[in-house]
Write a protein that holds these residues in place. Structure first.
Motif, PDB file in Angstrom:
ATOM      1  N   THR A  41      40.660 -61.956   2.468  1.00 15.18           N
ATOM      2  CA  THR A  41      39.452 -62.071   1.648  1.00 15.18           C
ATOM      3  C   THR A  41      39.673 -63.042   0.497  1.00 15.18           C
ATOM      4  OG1 THR A  41      38.748 -59.819   2.187  1.00 15.18           O
ATOM      5  CG2 THR A  41      37.791 -60.805   0.225  1.00 15.18           C
ATOM      6  N   VAL A  42      40.828 -62.934  -0.163  1.00 13.21           N
ATOM      7  CA  VAL A  42      41.137 -63.856  -1.260  1.00 13.21           C
ATOM      8  C   VAL A  42      41.310 -65.279  -0.730  1.00 13.21           C
ATOM      9  CG1 VAL A  42      42.841 -64.452  -3.018  1.00 13.21           C
ATOM     10  CG2 VAL A  42      42.137 -62.072  -2.723  1.00 13.21           C
ATOM     11  N   LEU A  43      42.027 -65.435   0.381  1.00 11.69           N
ATOM     12  CA  LEU A  43      42.194 -66.767   0.972  1.00 11.69           C
ATOM     13  C   LEU A  43      40.851 -67.348   1.399  1.00 11.69           C
ATOM     14  CD1 LEU A  43      45.395 -66.284   3.177  1.00 11.69           C
ATOM     15  CD2 LEU A  43      45.207 -67.484   0.992  1.00 11.69           C
ATOM     16  N   GLY A  44      39.940 -66.461   1.794  1.00 10.48           N
ATOM     17  CA  GLY A  44      38.626 -66.907   2.249  1.00 10.48           C
ATOM     18  C   GLY A  44      37.767 -67.511   1.162  1.00 10.48           C
ATOM     19  N   THR A  45      38.130 -67.291  -0.087  1.00 11.03           N
ATOM     20  CA  THR A  45      37.355 -67.889  -1.174  1.00 11.03           C
ATOM     21  C   THR A  45      37.662 -69.368  -1.328  1.00 11.03           C
ATOM     22  OG1 THR A  45      39.047 -67.372  -2.838  1.00 11.03           O
ATOM     23  CG2 THR A  45      37.373 -65.683  -2.410  1.00 11.03           C
TER      24      THR A  45
ATOM     25  N   PHE B 255      34.563 -58.213   8.170  1.00 10.43           N
ATOM     26  CA  PHE B 255      33.446 -57.377   7.727  1.00 10.43           C
ATOM     27  C   PHE B 255      33.072 -57.654   6.276  1.00 10.43           C
ATOM     28  CE2 PHE B 255      34.820 -54.781  11.390  1.00 10.43           C
ATOM     29  CZ  PHE B 255      33.601 -54.682  12.036  1.00 10.43           C
ATOM     30  N   GLY B 256      34.077 -57.949   5.440  1.00  7.50           N
ATOM     31  CA  GLY B 256      33.772 -58.257   4.046  1.00  7.50           C
ATOM     32  C   GLY B 256      33.000 -59.557   3.892  1.00  7.50           C
ATOM     33  N   ILE B 257      33.526 -60.645   4.465  1.00  8.35           N
ATOM     34  CA  ILE B 257      32.864 -61.951   4.384  1.00  8.35           C
ATOM     35  C   ILE B 257      31.595 -61.964   5.225  1.00  8.35           C
ATOM     36  CG2 ILE B 257      33.135 -64.418   4.868  1.00  8.35           C
ATOM     37  CD1 ILE B 257      36.146 -64.050   4.359  1.00  8.35           C
ATOM     38  N   GLY B 258      31.648 -61.322   6.400  1.00  8.40           N
ATOM     39  CA  GLY B 258      30.466 -61.271   7.264  1.00  8.40           C
ATOM     40  C   GLY B 258      29.288 -60.589   6.600  1.00  8.40           C
ATOM     41  N   SER B 259      29.554 -59.564   5.789  1.00 10.29           N
ATOM     42  CA  SER B 259      28.476 -58.878   5.070  1.00 10.29           C
ATOM     43  C   SER B 259      27.792 -59.825   4.087  1.00 10.29           C
ATOM     44  CB  SER B 259      29.024 -57.658   4.325  1.00 10.29           C
ATOM     45  OG  SER B 259      29.521 -56.699   5.218  1.00 10.29           O
ATOM     46  N   VAL B 260      28.603 -60.613   3.379  1.00 10.43           N
ATOM     47  CA  VAL B 260      28.052 -61.575   2.420  1.00 10.43           C
ATOM     48  C   VAL B 260      27.210 -62.622   3.143  1.00 10.43           C
ATOM     49  CG1 VAL B 260      28.634 -63.330   0.705  1.00 10.43           C
ATOM     50  CG2 VAL B 260      29.962 -61.215   0.822  1.00 10.43           C
TER      51      VAL B 260
ATOM     52  N   GLY C 154      35.310 -69.918  -7.195  1.00  9.81           N
ATOM     53  CA  GLY C 154      36.649 -69.340  -7.278  1.00  9.81           C
ATOM     54  C   GLY C 154      36.641 -67.925  -7.824  1.00  9.81           C
ATOM     55  N   VAL C 155      37.441 -67.100  -7.201  1.00 11.69           N
ATOM     56  CA  VAL C 155      37.542 -65.710  -7.638  1.00 11.69           C
ATOM     57  C   VAL C 155      38.553 -65.606  -8.770  1.00 11.69           C
ATOM     58  CG1 VAL C 155      38.226 -63.389  -6.945  1.00 11.69           C
ATOM     59  CG2 VAL C 155      36.934 -64.834  -5.363  1.00 11.69           C
ATOM     60  N   HIS C 156      38.169 -64.950  -9.857  1.00 19.25           N
ATOM     61  CA  HIS C 156      39.093 -64.692 -10.953  1.00 19.25           C
ATOM     62  C   HIS C 156      39.869 -63.426 -10.591  1.00 19.25           C
ATOM     63  CE1 HIS C 156      37.189 -67.848 -13.280  1.00 19.25           C
ATOM     64  NE2 HIS C 156      36.016 -67.289 -13.049  1.00 19.25           N
TER      65      HIS C 156
END
Length: 402
Positions: free
Chosen positions: A59-63, A109-114, A186-188
């Protein structure tokens, strides 16, 4: 609803199938590789631990990349992992394949939901997300029983080959139907991780680990339990998994309906009833009809906990919904890994194939205790907050000059 949601649902269907189908094929896999049933249970544990690690990491890499490209990468991992499982020459190689496939699970599922939410109008976001997760639900009603049937009659390697092919269809659908979406900001990470300092977030995730772990303690070993104890034929495991899947669908709908109305009472009822059902399964497993009813009940009660547990985590993890959601998916799978391992240990220790049911009952009861403690802690905090709130200042009387 856009066709892109169908591509996401197909991916979810494949992921749900590969996660659960192994439970119906443990005897076949164990026999083929010449390992014990508890050792074969490591295929469940390994997959679950892969989700635990992969969910936050991917999930973090996906950002860092566009969401469509990340979804394609995740489906690629899923395909490679299942192909490796299908052709594995040794048990260790199959275990590696399971872990590789699992890395895609949580982040998909996390990225797909977004992505699903961004594809539709604001008033249809929940419906879009639900449509994607329909793939996971249908997998447990259709994909898992069918995969089990194919594995028992044609060979378990064929099952994993078919699942890999489903991944190819999902990948092609994402490439063709999902539009290019802008790379997320970018995610903080420091800010998101700060949410996990909240004791209520940790308690909610601990409830997830223990509560859903109780389900997997029993269901991981459903095939040997039903064939050796209840007296079902090997082919009957297929329709028993259908019953479990139908229970999941019903429980998920009930849990979703009541989670918004009375979240904690819903958790108390579902976790308490789940602990009782799992304990009773040690007795009902000796009767075919009673065992079938209990399996459906465990599916319903187990998945009735999912919406309130997920919502509890999101409610408590202020400012970090994406990472918290992914980590909680990992928490579900940590529970799966823990319970599958513990269930294998009690079988290996000679307590019999029904012993994992007691493990599940204890885990579910522990989750109920944590739920009661969490609510009490929240009430105490709220009471202190009210007591320490400053009193409203008394209005000063201004003298009137004539």
């Amino acid at each position: 609803m856009p066709l892109a949601l169908l591509a996401l649902a197909i991916g979810a269907f494949g992921i749900g199938t590969t996660e659960f189908v192994i439970m119906g094929l443990l005897p076949e896999v164990a026999g083929d590789f010449g390992v014990s049933i508890p050792t074969a249970g490591l295929l469940v544990t390994g997959y679950a631990l892969g989700v635990v690690i992969g969910a936050p990491l991917m999930t973090v890499l996906g950002t860092k990349v566009p969401r469509k490209r990340m979804l394609m990468v995740l489906m690629g991992l899923f395909i490679v992992g299942n192909l490796l499982s299908a052709v594995a020459p040794a048990f260790a190689v199959m275990l590696i394949g399971r872990v590789v496939a699992s890395l895609a699970h949580g982040a998909f599922f996390g990225i797909g939901s977004v992505v699903a939410a961004e594809l539709v109008a604001p008033d249809k976001k929940a419906g879009a997300i639900a449509m994607m997760f329909t793939g996971l639900t249908v997998a447990n009603v259709v994909g898992v029983p069918l995969g089990t049937l194919i594995g028992q009659n044609v060979g378990w390697r064929v099952t994993f080959g078919i699942v890999a092919a489903l991944g190819v269809v999902g990948l092609a659908g994402i490439a063709r139907l999902v539009p290019d979406l802008p790379k997320p900001e970018g995610v903080h990470l420091r800010h998101e991780l700060a949410a996990f300092k909240n004791a209520q977030v940790l308690l909610a995730m601990a409830m997830t680990v223990l509560g859903f772990g109780g389900v997997f303690a029993a269901i991981t070993y459903i095939a040997p339990m039903m064939t050796h104890i209840a007296g079902f034929a090997d082919g009957s495991v297929t329709w028993l998994l259908v019953l479990f899947g139908l229970g999941m669908v019903g429980g998920n709908l009930i849990g979703g309906r009541f989670a918004d109305r009375a979240l904690m009472p819903m958790l108390y009822v579902s976790l308490g009833a789940l602990a009782v059902a799992l304990a009773l399964f040690t007795l009902t497993a000796h009767n075919k009809i009673a065992a079938a009813v209990t399996i459906a009940l465990i599916g319903a009660l187990g998945f009735a906990t999912v919406p309130p547990l997920q919502k509890r985590v999101l409610d408590q993890a202020h400012g970090a919904p994406t990472l918290a959601s992914a980590v909680n998916i990992g928490a579900f799978n940590l529970g799966n890994a823990l319970s599958a391992w513990l269930g294998g240990m009690v079988i290996a220790a000679g307590f019999g194939y029904t012993a994992p049911n007691w493990v599940g009952a204890v885990l579910a009861a522990a989750a109920l205790v944590l739920a009661v403690f969490s609510a009490a802690l929240e009430r105490r905090h709220a009471t202190r907050g009210t007591a320490s709130a400053p009193a409203a200042p008394t209005a000063r009387r201004t003298p009137v000059h004539h």
